[in-house]
Motif scaffolding. Structure first.
Motif, mmCIF file in Angstrom:
data_model
loop_
_atom_site.group_PDB
_atom_site.id
_atom_site.type_symbol
_atom_site.label_atom_id
_atom_site.label_comp_id
_atom_site.label_asym_id
_atom_site.label_seq_id
_atom_site.Cartn_x
_atom_site.Cartn_y
_atom_site.Cartn_z
ATOM 1 N N TYR A 130 0.813 -1.207 0.000
ATOM 2 C CA TYR A 130 0.000 0.000 0.000
ATOM 3 C C TYR A 130 0.852 1.266 0.000
ATOM 4 C CZ TYR A 130 -3.883 -3.098 1.040
ATOM 5 O OH TYR A 130 -4.820 -4.088 0.974
ATOM 6 N N SER A 141 -1.371 4.621 0.793
ATOM 7 C CA SER A 141 -2.811 4.567 0.538
ATOM 8 C C SER A 141 -3.584 4.052 1.745
ATOM 9 C CB SER A 141 -3.103 3.693 -0.688
ATOM 10 O OG SER A 141 -2.688 2.365 -0.479
ATOM 11 N N GLN A 143 -3.019 5.027 4.821
ATOM 12 C CA GLN A 143 -3.214 6.205 5.661
ATOM 13 C C GLN A 143 -3.804 7.383 4.890
ATOM 14 O OE1 GLN A 143 -2.657 6.096 8.951
ATOM 15 N NE2 GLN A 143 -2.088 3.952 8.724
ATOM 16 N N SER A 144 -3.981 7.218 3.570
ATOM 17 C CA SER A 144 -4.497 8.295 2.711
ATOM 18 C C SER A 144 -3.669 9.569 2.877
ATOM 19 C CB SER A 144 -5.978 8.578 3.013
ATOM 20 O OG SER A 144 -6.777 7.492 2.620
ATOM 21 N N ASN A 154 -2.854 15.138 3.674
ATOM 22 C CA ASN A 154 -3.906 14.127 3.685
ATOM 23 C C ASN A 154 -4.717 14.167 2.397
ATOM 24 O OD1 ASN A 154 -3.327 13.189 6.341
ATOM 25 N ND2 ASN A 154 -4.366 14.986 7.167
ATOM 26 N N LEU A 155 -5.212 12.997 2.012
ATOM 27 C CA LEU A 155 -6.046 12.865 0.827
ATOM 28 C C LEU A 155 -7.446 12.419 1.228
ATOM 29 C CD1 LEU A 155 -3.604 10.811 -1.456
ATOM 30 C CD2 LEU A 155 -3.840 13.294 -1.360
ATOM 31 N N SER A 156 -8.423 12.774 0.407
ATOM 32 C CA SER A 156 -9.764 12.238 0.603
ATOM 33 C C SER A 156 -9.790 10.790 0.116
ATOM 34 C CB SER A 156 -10.783 13.063 -0.180
ATOM 35 O OG SER A 156 -10.616 12.847 -1.570
ATOM 36 N N ALA A 157 -10.872 10.088 0.421
ATOM 37 C CA ALA A 157 -10.986 8.687 0.001
ATOM 38 C C ALA A 157 -10.935 8.568 -1.520
ATOM 39 C CB ALA A 157 -12.282 8.091 0.541
ATOM 40 N N GLN A 159 -9.669 10.780 -3.716
ATOM 41 C CA GLN A 159 -8.329 11.146 -4.183
ATOM 42 C C GLN A 159 -7.363 9.976 -4.004
ATOM 43 O OE1 GLN A 159 -7.589 14.619 -1.824
ATOM 44 N NE2 GLN A 159 -9.065 15.867 -2.956
ATOM 45 N N THR A 160 -7.496 9.276 -2.880
ATOM 46 C CA THR A 160 -6.651 8.106 -2.628
ATOM 47 C C THR A 160 -6.886 7.033 -3.678
ATOM 48 O OG1 THR A 160 -6.632 8.528 -0.245
ATOM 49 C CG2 THR A 160 -6.096 6.294 -0.965
ATOM 50 N N ASP A 161 -8.147 6.734 -3.962
ATOM 51 C CA ASP A 161 -8.472 5.688 -4.941
ATOM 52 C C ASP A 161 -7.960 6.051 -6.336
ATOM 53 O OD1 ASP A 161 -9.704 4.237 -2.964
ATOM 54 O OD2 ASP A 161 -11.736 4.902 -3.470
#
Length: 228
Positions: A130, A141, A143-144, A154-157, A159-161
């Motif tokens: 990850y 990914s 911890q985003s 930090n990333l949103s969910a 943005q992470t995907d």
């Protein structure tokens, strides 16, 4: 047979039982070094940089808690398992306060220890899947978050995907429809506009690392490009 040997440092002043345990571990293809006291273990730790330290608490020269404290001042990566007959609640809490990864009371079955070691390194392997190196940026990914030059964002969910899909295909075109279907579930106009917005956010987040660019290919998709 393991292709990448795991190096273990065993530190315990009980020589007889330690050498028996060493044989058990070596039979499982671990590479094991033995130290009969804390000071010797401290010196061997610096020379060998082990992946795991199996640490008794009551040792001469330097006890296990003191050794763990010294190691944790500069190294949070190496795994530390306390193997000890000190089983009081205060001792266990002390071990975990020193960021010990496990606290195993003596006596124990060698098979139990081997199972714990195998599980811990399997989990590390899963976690490593990850983490992505994107140019000079580390993307976690789980911890985003992305980290560049000590700065973490930090990333949103979503943005992470999106970034996972791009990071898995660095230098290659990732189609818009693939991103939309994976992240949103369909490629509707509203979701397509949302994708454009999220790509803009990701470009802003990654902008600190000048080696990283997200390139748009009109009506086709995106390429995560790394330059030197």
């Amino acid at each position: 047979m393991r292709t990448n040997a795991i190096n273990i440092l065993l530190a315990d002043d009980d020589v007889k039982n330690s050498l028996l345990l060493k044989k058990f571990l070596e039979a499982e293809n671990y590479v094991v070094s033995y130290a009969p006291d804390g000071l010797t273990a401290w010196e061997m730790y610096h020379r060998q940089h082990p992946d795991l330290i199996l640490l008794d608490v009551n040792m001469p020269a330097m006890n296990g808690f003191e050794l763990a404290q010294r190691i944790r001042e500069t190294d949070n990566k190496v795994l530390i398992f306390f193997l000890t007959d000190r089983t009081e609640k205060a001792d266990r809490l002390k071990g975990f306060s020193l960021k010990g990864n496990d606290y195993i009371p003596k006596p124990f079955y060698p098979e139990e220890l081997i199972a714990k070691i195998a599980e811990r390194f399997e989990q590390r392997k899963i976690n490593a899947q990850y983490r992505y190196n994107i140019g000079k940026t580390l993307f976690d990914s789980n911890q985003s978050m992305v980290t560049f030059d000590g700065i973490t964002q930090n990333l949103s969910a979503r943005q992470t995907d999106i970034l996972v899909l791009l990071a898995q295909s660095i230098g290659q075109l990732v189609p818009r429809d693939e991103i939309l279907d994976t992240v949103w579930g369909d490629s509707s106009y509203a979701n397509s506009m949302s994708l454009n917005v999220q790509i803009t956010y990701l470009r802003h987040i990654l902008a600190l690392d000048t080696t990283v660019k997200i390139i748009s290919i009109k009506k086709k998709g995106y390429i995560l490009q790394i330059t030197s």
